[in-house]
Design a protein around this motif. Structure first.
Motif, PDB file in Angstrom:
ATOM      1  N   ASN A  20       0.650  -1.383   0.002  1.00  0.00           N
ATOM      2  CA  ASN A  20      -0.120  -0.097  -0.072  1.00  0.00           C
ATOM      3  C   ASN A  20       0.831   1.296  -0.017  1.00  0.00           C
ATOM      4  O   ASN A  20       1.958   1.197   0.454  1.00  0.00           O
ATOM      5  CB  ASN A  20      -0.904  -0.124   1.204  1.00  0.00           C
ATOM      6  N   THR A  22      -1.656   7.039   3.012  1.00  0.00           N
ATOM      7  CA  THR A  22      -2.159   7.086   4.253  1.00  0.00           C
ATOM      8  C   THR A  22      -3.612   6.684   4.248  1.00  0.00           C
ATOM      9  O   THR A  22      -4.428   7.240   3.167  1.00  0.00           O
ATOM     10  CB  THR A  22      -2.023   8.164   5.099  1.00  0.00           C
ATOM     11  N   VAL A  23      -4.160   6.017   5.286  1.00  0.00           N
ATOM     12  CA  VAL A  23      -5.596   5.907   5.429  1.00  0.00           C
ATOM     13  C   VAL A  23      -6.142   6.945   6.249  1.00  0.00           C
ATOM     14  O   VAL A  23      -5.558   7.197   7.349  1.00  0.00           O
ATOM     15  CB  VAL A  23      -5.842   4.514   5.981  1.00  0.00           C
ATOM     16  N   ILE A  56      -8.421   8.651   8.927  1.00  0.00           N
ATOM     17  CA  ILE A  56      -9.530   8.234   9.954  1.00  0.00           C
ATOM     18  C   ILE A  56      -9.758   9.703  10.378  1.00  0.00           C
ATOM     19  O   ILE A  56      -8.958  10.351  11.136  1.00  0.00           O
ATOM     20  CB  ILE A  56      -8.449   7.395  11.044  1.00  0.00           C
ATOM     21  N   PHE A  82      -1.329   6.229   8.759  1.00  0.00           N
ATOM     22  CA  PHE A  82      -2.832   7.123   8.958  1.00  0.00           C
ATOM     23  C   PHE A  82      -2.622   8.547   8.878  1.00  0.00           C
ATOM     24  O   PHE A  82      -1.642   9.115   9.245  1.00  0.00           O
ATOM     25  CB  PHE A  82      -3.442   6.735  10.217  1.00  0.00           C
TER      26      PHE A  82
END
Length: 121
Positions: A2, A5-6, A8, A26
């Protein structure tokens, strides 16, 4: 592998020490956790889990926000859904449940019917 960033946002996450400090995985803001949060802004870090939710033991598993907790009035409406997990209007509460005063909002039937705390459809 990946990349990036994810995001949140407006999330209450407790017991995930390694993840909350991982700013390479993140991004986001307005989250709450029991440890330091190494990414984003307007986070409510180092909060006591039991002070945030109505019932935190295995028997009750009531994850509605508790009055006076850091989850209240600390979320952002930017990008947030208009309602929570049971259809209550967004009220700037971090987490899946929006705070409702006494008598407002209850546990959904699918939550109450599972003996292991999982979701029942």
């Amino acid at each position: 592998m990946n990349s990036g960033t994810v995001p949140i946002k407006n999330t209450a996450f407790f017991g995930f020490t390694n993840d909350t400090n991982n700013d390479s995985a993140f991004s986001g803001s307005n989250n709450a956790s029991d440890v330091a949060i190494g990414f984003g802004s307007s986070n409510q870090a180092s909060q006591t889990y039991a002070n945030q939710f109505e019932g935190v033991n295995w028997a009750t598993r009531d994850y509605r926000p508790k009055s006076g907790g850091a989850l209240l009035s600390n979320a952002t409406s930017s990008g947030a859904p208009s309602t929570d997990i049971i259809g209550q209007p967004f009220s700037s509460t971090i987490g899946a449940w929006q705070y409702q005063s006494a008598g407002g909002g209850g546990m959904p039937p699918w939550w109450l019917t599972r003996s292991d705390g999982g979701m029942q459809n």
